[in-house]
Design a protein around this motif. Structure first.
Motif, PDB file in Angstrom:
ATOM      1  N   CYS A  75      -0.258  -4.336  -8.203  1.00 18.55           N
ATOM      2  CA  CYS A  75      -0.013  -3.188  -7.318  1.00 18.55           C
ATOM      3  C   CYS A  75       1.473  -3.019  -7.004  1.00 18.55           C
ATOM      4  N   ILE A  76       2.255  -4.058  -7.183  1.00 12.32           N
ATOM      5  CA  ILE A  76       3.702  -3.958  -6.964  1.00 12.32           C
ATOM      6  C   ILE A  76       4.340  -2.992  -7.954  1.00 12.32           C
ATOM      7  N   ALA A  77       3.726  -2.853  -9.131  1.00 11.11           N
ATOM      8  CA  ALA A  77       4.355  -2.105 -10.213  1.00 11.11           C
ATOM      9  C   ALA A  77       4.217  -0.598 -10.085  1.00 11.11           C
ATOM     10  N   TYR A  78       3.308  -0.121  -9.255  1.00 13.41           N
ATOM     11  CA  TYR A  78       3.036   1.320  -9.224  1.00 13.41           C
ATOM     12  C   TYR A  78       4.000   2.068  -8.313  1.00 13.41           C
ATOM     13  N   SER A  79       4.269   3.302  -8.681  1.00  9.25           N
ATOM     14  CA  SER A  79       5.198   4.121  -7.909  1.00  9.25           C
ATOM     15  C   SER A  79       4.551   4.595  -6.610  1.00  9.25           C
ATOM     16  N   ALA A  80       5.407   4.937  -5.642  1.00  7.49           N
ATOM     17  CA  ALA A  80       4.911   5.447  -4.366  1.00  7.49           C
ATOM     18  C   ALA A  80       4.109   6.721  -4.588  1.00  7.49           C
ATOM     19  N   GLU A  81       4.578   7.573  -5.493  1.00  7.10           N
ATOM     20  CA  GLU A  81       3.889   8.832  -5.773  1.00  7.10           C
ATOM     21  C   GLU A  81       2.478   8.584  -6.302  1.00  7.10           C
ATOM     22  N   SER A  82       2.361   7.619  -7.214  1.00  3.53           N
ATOM     23  CA  SER A  82       1.053   7.298  -7.787  1.00  3.53           C
ATOM     24  C   SER A  82       0.106   6.760  -6.727  1.00  3.53           C
ATOM     25  N   MET A  83       0.619   5.856  -5.871  1.00 10.08           N
ATOM     26  CA  MET A  83      -0.234   5.285  -4.830  1.00 10.08           C
ATOM     27  C   MET A  83      -0.710   6.337  -3.833  1.00 10.08           C
ATOM     28  N   LYS A  84       0.203   7.190  -3.417  1.00  4.78           N
ATOM     29  CA  LYS A  84      -0.153   8.236  -2.450  1.00  4.78           C
ATOM     30  C   LYS A  84      -1.220   9.163  -3.028  1.00  4.78           C
ATOM     31  N   LYS A  85      -1.060   9.500  -4.293  1.00  7.24           N
ATOM     32  CA  LYS A  85      -2.001  10.398  -4.958  1.00  7.24           C
ATOM     33  C   LYS A  85      -3.397   9.788  -4.997  1.00  7.24           C
ATOM     34  N   LYS A  86      -3.483   8.514  -5.324  1.00 11.87           N
ATOM     35  CA  LYS A  86      -4.789   7.854  -5.426  1.00 11.87           C
ATOM     36  C   LYS A  86      -5.424   7.630  -4.061  1.00 11.87           C
ATOM     37  N   PHE A  87      -4.617   7.223  -3.088  1.00 14.13           N
ATOM     38  CA  PHE A  87      -5.155   7.005  -1.738  1.00 14.13           C
ATOM     39  C   PHE A  87      -5.650   8.322  -1.149  1.00 14.13           C
ATOM     40  N   GLU A  88      -4.871   9.384  -1.336  1.00  9.66           N
ATOM     41  CA  GLU A  88      -5.261  10.679  -0.795  1.00  9.66           C
ATOM     42  C   GLU A  88      -6.586  11.137  -1.399  1.00  9.66           C
ATOM     43  N   PHE A  89      -6.733  10.956  -2.683  1.00 13.53           N
ATOM     44  CA  PHE A  89      -7.950  11.406  -3.359  1.00 13.53           C
ATOM     45  C   PHE A  89      -9.158  10.554  -2.951  1.00 13.53           C
ATOM     46  N   LEU A  90      -8.999   9.237  -3.007  1.00 17.28           N
ATOM     47  CA  LEU A  90     -10.143   8.354  -2.775  1.00 17.28           C
ATOM     48  C   LEU A  90     -10.544   8.258  -1.302  1.00 17.28           C
TER      49      LEU A  90
END
Length: 441
Positions: free
Chosen positions: A341-356
């Motif tokens: 999880c350290i490797a993922y970008s902030a944009e990617s994390m926000k997108k997935k959290f928002e969706f899920l």
């Protein structure tokens, strides 16, 4: 050299590898093609123009064009047009040109007449037809980065030899061709041979050093059909035995056993390339995240690639998760369970959290307990499966509450289809359309 390896203690494995025909996805080393024109020094207008040009002229997706625009940027079409026109006039097809620019975008800002044309003419003078030239350059665009002269000629000849099905020509540099032959006989796929050839250190050169490095990598148990074999050969070829042992000792001083070090090396060969200062910095940064020493060692054993992340990147990742509602203790749990999880970008994390969490209404705690979910692709797994679930819920076929996130996202594709699609009789075609098209009816 080849017979020595073939009849060594790993002869059975090597025979098996030689007979394998596997499909290997070659990951280009993006940094090798990075542009000297950083997007940070280019106006937003230039960046936007570059994206539009790449989409309209080459048919690239907007996402890919945006990625390329961070590596090279221009504000008018004169020079890029001249480059594309020159390639077209030399018989390059549109698909080949798109592939070349995607891999080596800096070509668009080179001078077509004074830089690119002489190189193409030099390569044609080697006796290649236009179609052969286009095929070779589209396979290995970095050939156009070489200077006109002996360097580009030798490079081109070697690439052409690798692409030949038959025996390599004896008239070419003996050691290089001998080494390529050995690697090919061991089962190294063509695309991985390309990656060895274009390496700055060129580990396919020389004789004694190559033989020693190859023998050591084979004895370590690396599979010649895999990318890690090439990575390991790079590392061992570039570093002396003394330097390698010094790197091992660095890890031992930090609490790893020697067996741990070599297990890490098998997972990620580049782990031995980093300085003691960088490795220590990563260890200390992970401790700042709340992990104790034993937990830090466990994380690095699981995902040694964390070592290449800067202190700023790791701490920014922490802040990203905190901003998404994850507590520090929860983040600590997540990184212990899924260090990736350290490797993922902030944009990617926000997108997935928002969706899920927000759109699908799964509890945040589910992502904390099963953090591997955030490693899944939005386009290939998360969105298609969730669209099927939403379609079923809208029809009242699985109740009004989401099924457990694990039963939807963790299972294999065939298990998901069996569980949520195939049991619904006449609805199966419609659900499959939703699943494959990413749309909810």
């Amino acid at each position: 050299m080849y017979s020595l390896i073939l009849h060594g203690r790993r002869s059975l494995e090597l025979q098996k590898w030689r007979n394998l025909r596997v499909s290997v996805k070659f990951l280009q080393n993006e940094s090798a093609f990075s542009s000297s024109s950083s997007s940070a020094n280019v106006s937003p207008q230039g960046n936007n123009f570059t994206v539009s040009y790449l989409v309209e002229s080459l048919g690239l997706t907007t996402k890919l064009a945006e990625s390329i625009s961070r590596r090279v940027c221009f504000e008018d079409k004169a020079n890029p047009d001249s480059v594309l026109n020159l390639l077209t006039s030399h018989g390059f097809e549109e698909s080949q040109i798109s592939k070349i620019i995607t891999t080596y975008p800096r070509l668009l800002i080179e001078d077509a007449e004074t830089s690119l044309r002489p190189k193409l003419q030099a390569l044609l003078s080697r006796g290649a037809s236009s179609s052969e030239l286009a095929e070779i350059v589209s396979r290995v665009p970095k050939i156009l980065e070489k200077r006109k002269g002996k360097s580009i000629n030798l490079y081109y000849d070697s690439v052409r030899d690798i692409m030949q099905d038959g025996e390599l020509c004896d008239s070419k540099p003996v050691n290089r061709i001998r080494n390529i032959s050995v690697l090919r006989e061991l089962g190294v796929p063509q695309k991985l041979l390309f990656s060895l050839l274009i390496s700055n250190c060129q580990p396919v050169c020389g004789k004694e050093r190559f033989d020693e490095s190859l023998k050591r990598v084979v004895e370590m148990g690396f599979d010649p059909t895999k990318l890690k074999f090439v990575e390991a050969l790079h590392v061992v070829y570039e570093m002396s035995d003394k330097t390698i042992q010094e790197k091992v000792n660095v890890y031992k001083r930090l609490g790893f056993s020697e067996k741990d070090v070599w297990r890490i090396f098998k997972k990620w060969p580049y782990s031995l390339k980093f300085s003691e200062r960088k490795i220590k910095q990563t260890v200390e940064t992970l401790k700042k995240c709340g992990l104790v020493e034993e937990e830090v060692l466990s994380v690095l054993k699981t995902r040694p690639q964390c070592i290449r992340s800067s202190e700023q990147k790791i701490l920014e990742t922490v802040e990203t998760f905190l901003g998404l509602g994850v507590s520090r203790d929860e983040f600590k749990t997540m990184i212990k369970r899924f260090p990736h999880c350290i490797a993922y970008s902030a944009e990617s994390m926000k997108k997935k959290f928002e969706f899920l969490v927000e759109k699908m209404d799964w509890p945040l705690e589910d992502l904390v307990l099963i953090p591997t979910i955030i490693g899944y692709s939005m386009e290939k797994r998360i969105v298609p499966r969730c669209n099927v679930i939403k379609a079923l819920m809208s029809r009242g076929l699985i109740g009004s509450v989401n099924p457990p996130i694990s039963s939807v996202l963790i299972c294999r594709d065939d298990e998901f289809l069996k569980r949520y699609v195939m049991k619904h009789g006449k609805l199966v075609p419609e659900l499959m359309d939703i699943y494959t098209g990413g749309l909810v009816s």
